[in-house]
Each structure stands twice: as C-alpha cells, then as structure tokens.
Design an enzyme around this catalytic site. Structure first.
Site, PDB file in Angstrom:
ATOM      1  N   HIS A   1       0.814  -1.212   0.000  1.00  0.00           N
ATOM      2  CA  HIS A   1       0.000   0.000   0.000  1.00  0.00           C
ATOM      3  C   HIS A   1       0.855   1.273   0.000  1.00  0.00           C
ATOM      4  O   HIS A   1       2.055   1.244   0.321  1.00  0.00           O
ATOM      5  CB  HIS A   1      -0.927   0.011   1.219  1.00  0.00           C
TER       6      HIS A   1
ATOM      7  N   GLU B   1      -2.496  -7.277   7.372  1.00  0.00           N
ATOM      8  CA  GLU B   1      -1.147  -7.240   7.940  1.00  0.00           C
ATOM      9  C   GLU B   1      -1.037  -8.136   9.167  1.00  0.00           C
ATOM     10  O   GLU B   1      -2.051  -8.535   9.766  1.00  0.00           O
ATOM     11  CB  GLU B   1      -0.801  -5.789   8.291  1.00  0.00           C
TER      12      GLU B   1
END
Length: 210
Positions: free
Chosen positions: A9, A82
């Site tokens: 990201h 994550e």
C-alpha cells in the site's frame, strides 16, 4: 501458471510517524494517494485479470487506483491483512524497546520465534498468506492478477517464494507501493519464480517520492 503482481500500500500517517500499524485501519497520506496514482499510471504489466486486496483501507484505496485503470472491481480479502501486532500496534520502535526489551531483540534477530504480546506470529502470518495465495492461484490458472497488501505479510510471501527462512524476513525491503512479481506454476503447487522484487520504477517515472 498464475502470475501475481504483489503491491504494498501507499504511505500512511503512521508510516510517517514511525508507528507499527498491524491491523489498525490507518488512512493514506496525500503522498500515499499520489503514490497509488503513479502506480496505476505506470503499472508494470499491460493487463491484469483481477485484483485482490487486504480489506484495510490503506490497501483498498491503493488497489482502487489500479482497479480503475483496468476497469476492474477490487475483491477484498481479510486473509491478506497485515500481521496482527497486538499490544505493539501504534507503538514506535523506541516504545517497543522500552516496554518489551527482550521481545524487541527477537523482533529483528528471531522473528521466526517471536511471540508478540496479544498478537500474531510470523509463521501463522505466512501460513494464512500462502493458503490464500494458493486459493487465488487455483482460481486464476493461466491469468495475471494483482494482490495489494502490507509490508510484513508480503515479506512472508516472498520468503516462501524464495525459500528463505522466516528468520531473515526483514532482509527483504518493501517500499510503499513497491511492486514484486512472482510466477506460480501448476495452480500454485509448482516451483515459484520471482521475476521482480521491490520495484518503485513507477514512482521514479512519475517523479513521486518514496
């Protein structure tokens, strides 16, 4: 064969502050949005058949920029989130070292055996990540797809592809919006081939900061 374009990201507010985000939903900064736009404009391959993303907003917004370029809809997957940093979420390295000095040493020296308080282990992270990728490979045989996720989970996937022990997970760098490409044979059951690693050529071409 399935070719996967792995993407981290764009920059977030906590990236700038030096805080570990884990599964906390943290927004992109204006620079992060700019990085995602540069990625979409100068994407490394001319075509993708599908795009998947962690369901956290920093990954989704990065994925949406790419999806728009190719006329696709982002498919969110919770499994691509994550590493869960537990009590360390929102902490800086200095705070981690002050509060948990012995565990902090293992964070870099032995991440393979680290037990984050209230969090997830790297072996478990790699297990859920590789299981998700195997599923995507079976669903997209003969296609090229993009997967947008996060630094730690992408490192575990690249360790698996390169046959690197998780002890060395931090030796693989992942910049914001960095691109790595892995080719998986036989529905993900054959030997993977790493074709690109941590590329930020799109940022260079667009004149955008890393």
């Amino acid at each position: 064969m399935t070719k996967i374009i792995y993407i981290r990201h764009g920059q977030t507010e906590w990236n700038v502050a030096g805080k570990y985000q884990g599964q906390t939903d943290v927004a992109l900064t204006p620079l992060g949005v700019e990085q995602a736009a540069a990625l979409a404009k100068f994407f490394p391959v001319p075509h993708i058949d599908a795009i998947y993303s962690s369901d956290l907003s920093r990954a989704m917004r990065t994925a949406e920029a790419v999806a728009k370029r190719f006329g696709l809809t982002v498919q969110p997957r919770r499994e691509l989130r994550e590493l869960h940093f537990g009590e360390w979420e929102g902490c800086s390295l200095a705070a981690m070292n002050e509060g948990w000095p012995e565990l902090y040493r293992d964070f870099f020296r032995h991440p393979d055996r680290l037990a984050i308080p209230g969090g997830e282990t790297f072996p478990h992270l790699q297990q859920r990540a590789t299981a998700c990728i195997a599923e995507l490979c079976r669903a997209h045989e003969g296609q090229t797809i993009a997967v947008v996720a996060h630094g730690a989970i992408l490192r575990t996937l690249l360790c698996a592809a390169l046959h690197i022990d998780l002890r060395y997970v931090w030796t693989i760098r992942q910049f914001n919006t960095a691109v790595s490409i892995v080719r998986y044979e036989s529905g993900g059951e054959g030997w993977p081939t790493v074709e690109l690693l941590n590329s930020t050529a799109h940022l260079d071409r667009a004149g955008v900061k890393k």
